[in-house]
Scaffold this motif. Structure first.
Motif, PDB file in Angstrom:
ATOM      1  N   GLY A 255      34.181   7.939 -27.015  1.00 23.50           N
ATOM      2  CA  GLY A 255      32.810   8.217 -26.633  1.00 23.50           C
ATOM      3  C   GLY A 255      31.900   7.032 -26.902  1.00 23.50           C
ATOM      4  O   GLY A 255      32.292   6.026 -27.477  1.00 23.50           O
ATOM      5  N   ILE A 256      30.668   7.160 -26.463  1.00 28.92           N
ATOM      6  CA  ILE A 256      29.654   6.120 -26.636  1.00 28.92           C
ATOM      7  C   ILE A 256      28.649   6.613 -27.665  1.00 28.92           C
ATOM      8  O   ILE A 256      28.104   7.704 -27.544  1.00 28.92           O
ATOM      9  CB  ILE A 256      28.949   5.816 -25.301  1.00 28.92           C
ATOM     10  N   ILE A 257      28.394   5.783 -28.669  1.00 31.34           N
ATOM     11  CA  ILE A 257      27.466   6.139 -29.738  1.00 31.34           C
ATOM     12  C   ILE A 257      26.084   5.633 -29.364  1.00 31.34           C
ATOM     13  O   ILE A 257      25.910   4.461 -29.038  1.00 31.34           O
ATOM     14  CB  ILE A 257      27.936   5.531 -31.073  1.00 31.34           C
ATOM     15  N   LEU A 258      25.120   6.528 -29.390  1.00 30.81           N
ATOM     16  CA  LEU A 258      23.743   6.207 -29.036  1.00 30.81           C
ATOM     17  C   LEU A 258      22.796   6.661 -30.141  1.00 30.81           C
ATOM     18  O   LEU A 258      22.983   7.730 -30.723  1.00 30.81           O
ATOM     19  CB  LEU A 258      23.350   6.877 -27.727  1.00 30.81           C
ATOM     20  N   TYR A 259      21.787   5.847 -30.394  1.00 34.35           N
ATOM     21  CA  TYR A 259      20.743   6.166 -31.361  1.00 34.35           C
ATOM     22  C   TYR A 259      19.434   6.322 -30.600  1.00 34.35           C
ATOM     23  O   TYR A 259      18.987   5.385 -29.942  1.00 34.35           O
ATOM     24  CB  TYR A 259      20.603   5.048 -32.394  1.00 34.35           C
ATOM     25  N   GLU A 260      18.823   7.509 -30.676  1.00 35.20           N
ATOM     26  CA  GLU A 260      17.555   7.745 -29.990  1.00 35.20           C
ATOM     27  C   GLU A 260      16.454   6.967 -30.702  1.00 35.20           C
ATOM     28  O   GLU A 260      16.265   7.109 -31.911  1.00 35.20           O
ATOM     29  CB  GLU A 260      17.245   9.238 -29.960  1.00 35.20           C
ATOM     30  N   VAL A 261      15.746   6.138 -29.950  1.00 35.76           N
ATOM     31  CA  VAL A 261      14.761   5.220 -30.516  1.00 35.76           C
ATOM     32  C   VAL A 261      13.720   5.959 -31.359  1.00 35.76           C
ATOM     33  O   VAL A 261      13.435   5.563 -32.494  1.00 35.76           O
ATOM     34  CB  VAL A 261      14.081   4.395 -29.392  1.00 35.76           C
ATOM     35  N   SER A 262      13.150   7.045 -30.842  1.00 37.54           N
ATOM     36  CA  SER A 262      12.101   7.759 -31.577  1.00 37.54           C
ATOM     37  C   SER A 262      12.639   8.343 -32.889  1.00 37.54           C
ATOM     38  O   SER A 262      11.954   8.304 -33.915  1.00 37.54           O
ATOM     39  CB  SER A 262      11.487   8.865 -30.717  1.00 37.54           C
ATOM     40  N   LYS A 263      13.874   8.841 -32.879  1.00 40.43           N
ATOM     41  CA  LYS A 263      14.454   9.405 -34.104  1.00 40.43           C
ATOM     42  C   LYS A 263      14.759   8.320 -35.120  1.00 40.43           C
ATOM     43  O   LYS A 263      14.618   8.533 -36.324  1.00 40.43           O
ATOM     44  CB  LYS A 263      15.715  10.199 -33.782  1.00 40.43           C
ATOM     45  N   VAL A 264      15.168   7.135 -34.652  1.00 36.56           N
ATOM     46  CA  VAL A 264      15.429   6.014 -35.552  1.00 36.56           C
ATOM     47  C   VAL A 264      14.123   5.593 -36.233  1.00 36.56           C
ATOM     48  O   VAL A 264      14.079   5.418 -37.455  1.00 36.56           O
ATOM     49  CB  VAL A 264      16.062   4.820 -34.800  1.00 36.56           C
TER      50      VAL A 264
ATOM     51  N   SER B 293       5.253  -2.531 -14.773  1.00 39.57           N
ATOM     52  CA  SER B 293       5.235  -1.839 -16.062  1.00 39.57           C
ATOM     53  C   SER B 293       6.507  -2.135 -16.864  1.00 39.57           C
ATOM     54  O   SER B 293       7.564  -2.401 -16.308  1.00 39.57           O
ATOM     55  CB  SER B 293       5.094  -0.331 -15.853  1.00 39.57           C
ATOM     56  N   GLU B 294       6.345  -2.072 -18.165  1.00 38.35           N
ATOM     57  CA  GLU B 294       7.465  -2.342 -19.073  1.00 38.35           C
ATOM     58  C   GLU B 294       8.376  -1.124 -19.158  1.00 38.35           C
ATOM     59  O   GLU B 294       7.911   0.001 -19.265  1.00 38.35           O
ATOM     60  CB  GLU B 294       6.908  -2.659 -20.458  1.00 38.35           C
ATOM     61  N   VAL B 295       9.669  -1.353 -19.105  1.00 37.65           N
ATOM     62  CA  VAL B 295      10.640  -0.272 -19.229  1.00 37.65           C
ATOM     63  C   VAL B 295      10.948  -0.096 -20.707  1.00 37.65           C
ATOM     64  O   VAL B 295      11.346  -1.035 -21.382  1.00 37.65           O
ATOM     65  CB  VAL B 295      11.937  -0.589 -18.443  1.00 37.65           C
ATOM     66  N   ARG B 296      10.752   1.099 -21.215  1.00 36.77           N
ATOM     67  CA  ARG B 296      11.031   1.386 -22.618  1.00 36.77           C
ATOM     68  C   ARG B 296      12.379   2.072 -22.741  1.00 36.77           C
ATOM     69  O   ARG B 296      12.685   2.989 -21.998  1.00 36.77           O
ATOM     70  CB  ARG B 296       9.952   2.274 -23.212  1.00 36.77           C
ATOM     71  N   LYS B 297      13.143   1.604 -23.689  1.00 35.39           N
ATOM     72  CA  LYS B 297      14.468   2.190 -23.919  1.00 35.39           C
ATOM     73  C   LYS B 297      14.320   3.519 -24.644  1.00 35.39           C
ATOM     74  O   LYS B 297      13.463   3.673 -25.507  1.00 35.39           O
ATOM     75  CB  LYS B 297      15.325   1.250 -24.760  1.00 35.39           C
ATOM     76  N   ILE B 298      15.176   4.447 -24.301  1.00 34.69           N
ATOM     77  CA  ILE B 298      15.214   5.738 -24.978  1.00 34.69           C
ATOM     78  C   ILE B 298      16.296   5.713 -26.047  1.00 34.69           C
ATOM     79  O   ILE B 298      16.142   6.309 -27.104  1.00 34.69           O
ATOM     80  CB  ILE B 298      15.468   6.873 -23.965  1.00 34.69           C
ATOM     81  N   TYR B 299      17.376   4.997 -25.780  1.00 30.81           N
ATOM     82  CA  TYR B 299      18.508   4.938 -26.703  1.00 30.81           C
ATOM     83  C   TYR B 299      18.879   3.493 -27.000  1.00 30.81           C
ATOM     84  O   TYR B 299      18.721   2.615 -26.158  1.00 30.81           O
ATOM     85  CB  TYR B 299      19.738   5.636 -26.112  1.00 30.81           C
ATOM     86  N   TYR B 300      19.386   3.269 -28.212  1.00 30.34           N
ATOM     87  CA  TYR B 300      19.962   1.987 -28.610  1.00 30.34           C
ATOM     88  C   TYR B 300      21.442   2.178 -28.866  1.00 30.34           C
ATOM     89  O   TYR B 300      21.854   3.205 -29.409  1.00 30.34           O
ATOM     90  CB  TYR B 300      19.358   1.470 -29.913  1.00 30.34           C
ATOM     91  N   ARG B 301      22.242   1.179 -28.529  1.00 28.63           N
ATOM     92  CA  ARG B 301      23.641   1.125 -28.933  1.00 28.63           C
ATOM     93  C   ARG B 301      23.673   0.514 -30.336  1.00 28.63           C
ATOM     94  O   ARG B 301      22.701  -0.110 -30.772  1.00 28.63           O
ATOM     95  CB  ARG B 301      24.449   0.253 -27.957  1.00 28.63           C
ATOM     96  N   PRO B 302      24.778   0.653 -31.081  1.00 32.45           N
ATOM     97  CA  PRO B 302      24.836   0.104 -32.445  1.00 32.45           C
ATOM     98  C   PRO B 302      24.501  -1.390 -32.526  1.00 32.45           C
ATOM     99  O   PRO B 302      23.792  -1.814 -33.442  1.00 32.45           O
ATOM    100  CB  PRO B 302      26.279   0.382 -32.867  1.00 32.45           C
ATOM    101  N   LYS B 303      24.950  -2.181 -31.582  1.00 32.88           N
ATOM    102  CA  LYS B 303      24.668  -3.625 -31.598  1.00 32.88           C
ATOM    103  C   LYS B 303      23.166  -3.888 -31.464  1.00 32.88           C
ATOM    104  O   LYS B 303      22.629  -4.820 -32.064  1.00 32.88           O
ATOM    105  CB  LYS B 303      25.458  -4.317 -30.486  1.00 32.88           C
TER     106      LYS B 303
ATOM    107  N   ASP C  92      11.412   7.412 -36.699  1.00 33.21           N
ATOM    108  CA  ASP C  92      11.007   8.485 -37.617  1.00 33.21           C
ATOM    109  C   ASP C  92      11.815   8.436 -38.909  1.00 33.21           C
ATOM    110  O   ASP C  92      11.261   8.562 -39.996  1.00 33.21           O
ATOM    111  CB  ASP C  92      11.180   9.864 -36.956  1.00 33.21           C
ATOM    112  N   TYR C  93      13.116   8.258 -38.796  1.00 34.81           N
ATOM    113  CA  TYR C  93      13.992   8.209 -39.979  1.00 34.81           C
ATOM    114  C   TYR C  93      13.602   7.043 -40.881  1.00 34.81           C
ATOM    115  O   TYR C  93      13.467   7.208 -42.096  1.00 34.81           O
ATOM    116  CB  TYR C  93      15.448   8.078 -39.539  1.00 34.81           C
ATOM    117  N   LEU C  94      13.415   5.884 -40.302  1.00 32.18           N
ATOM    118  CA  LEU C  94      13.085   4.708 -41.103  1.00 32.18           C
ATOM    119  C   LEU C  94      11.701   4.824 -41.742  1.00 32.18           C
ATOM    120  O   LEU C  94      11.496   4.376 -42.869  1.00 32.18           O
ATOM    121  CB  LEU C  94      13.194   3.441 -40.254  1.00 32.18           C
ATOM    122  N   GLU C  95      10.762   5.440 -41.055  1.00 34.08           N
ATOM    123  CA  GLU C  95       9.435   5.658 -41.643  1.00 34.08           C
ATOM    124  C   GLU C  95       9.525   6.624 -42.824  1.00 34.08           C
ATOM    125  O   GLU C  95       8.866   6.414 -43.848  1.00 34.08           O
ATOM    126  CB  GLU C  95       8.466   6.178 -40.590  1.00 34.08           C
TER     127      GLU C  95
END
Length: 71
Positions: free
Chosen positions: A50-59, A2-12, A61-64
């Motif tokens: 600290g480490i900056i993380l962007y939650e994939v689902s929220k990103v 199965s494919e592993v889906r990321k929950i968070y993205y780093r800025p890069k 939703d925001y862009l939509e």
């Protein structure tokens, strides 16, 4: 397998996936606007580190909501 889906993205990773430059993300965080993010490992009394993380689902939703297509 199965494919592993990321929950968070780093800025890069945001830059690689969505084409939003890390410098733009930094300016958005400093100005308190733009993509929603979370900081992990930062002293609550500090404004640095600290480490900056962007939650994939929220990103997505925001862009939509802003009218930008997502993958």
């Amino acid at each position: 397998m199965s494919e592993v889906r990321k929950i968070y993205y780093r800025p890069k990773e945001i830059e690689q996936v969505f084409g939003i430059k890390t410098s733009t993300l930094s300016k958005q965080r400093q100005g308190k606007f733009g993509l929603p993010y979370t900081v992990v490992g930062r002293d609550p009394k500090s404004n640095r580190g600290g480490i900056i993380l962007y939650e994939v689902s929220k990103v997505h939703d925001y862009l939509e909501r802003k009218g930008r297509s997502t993958l």
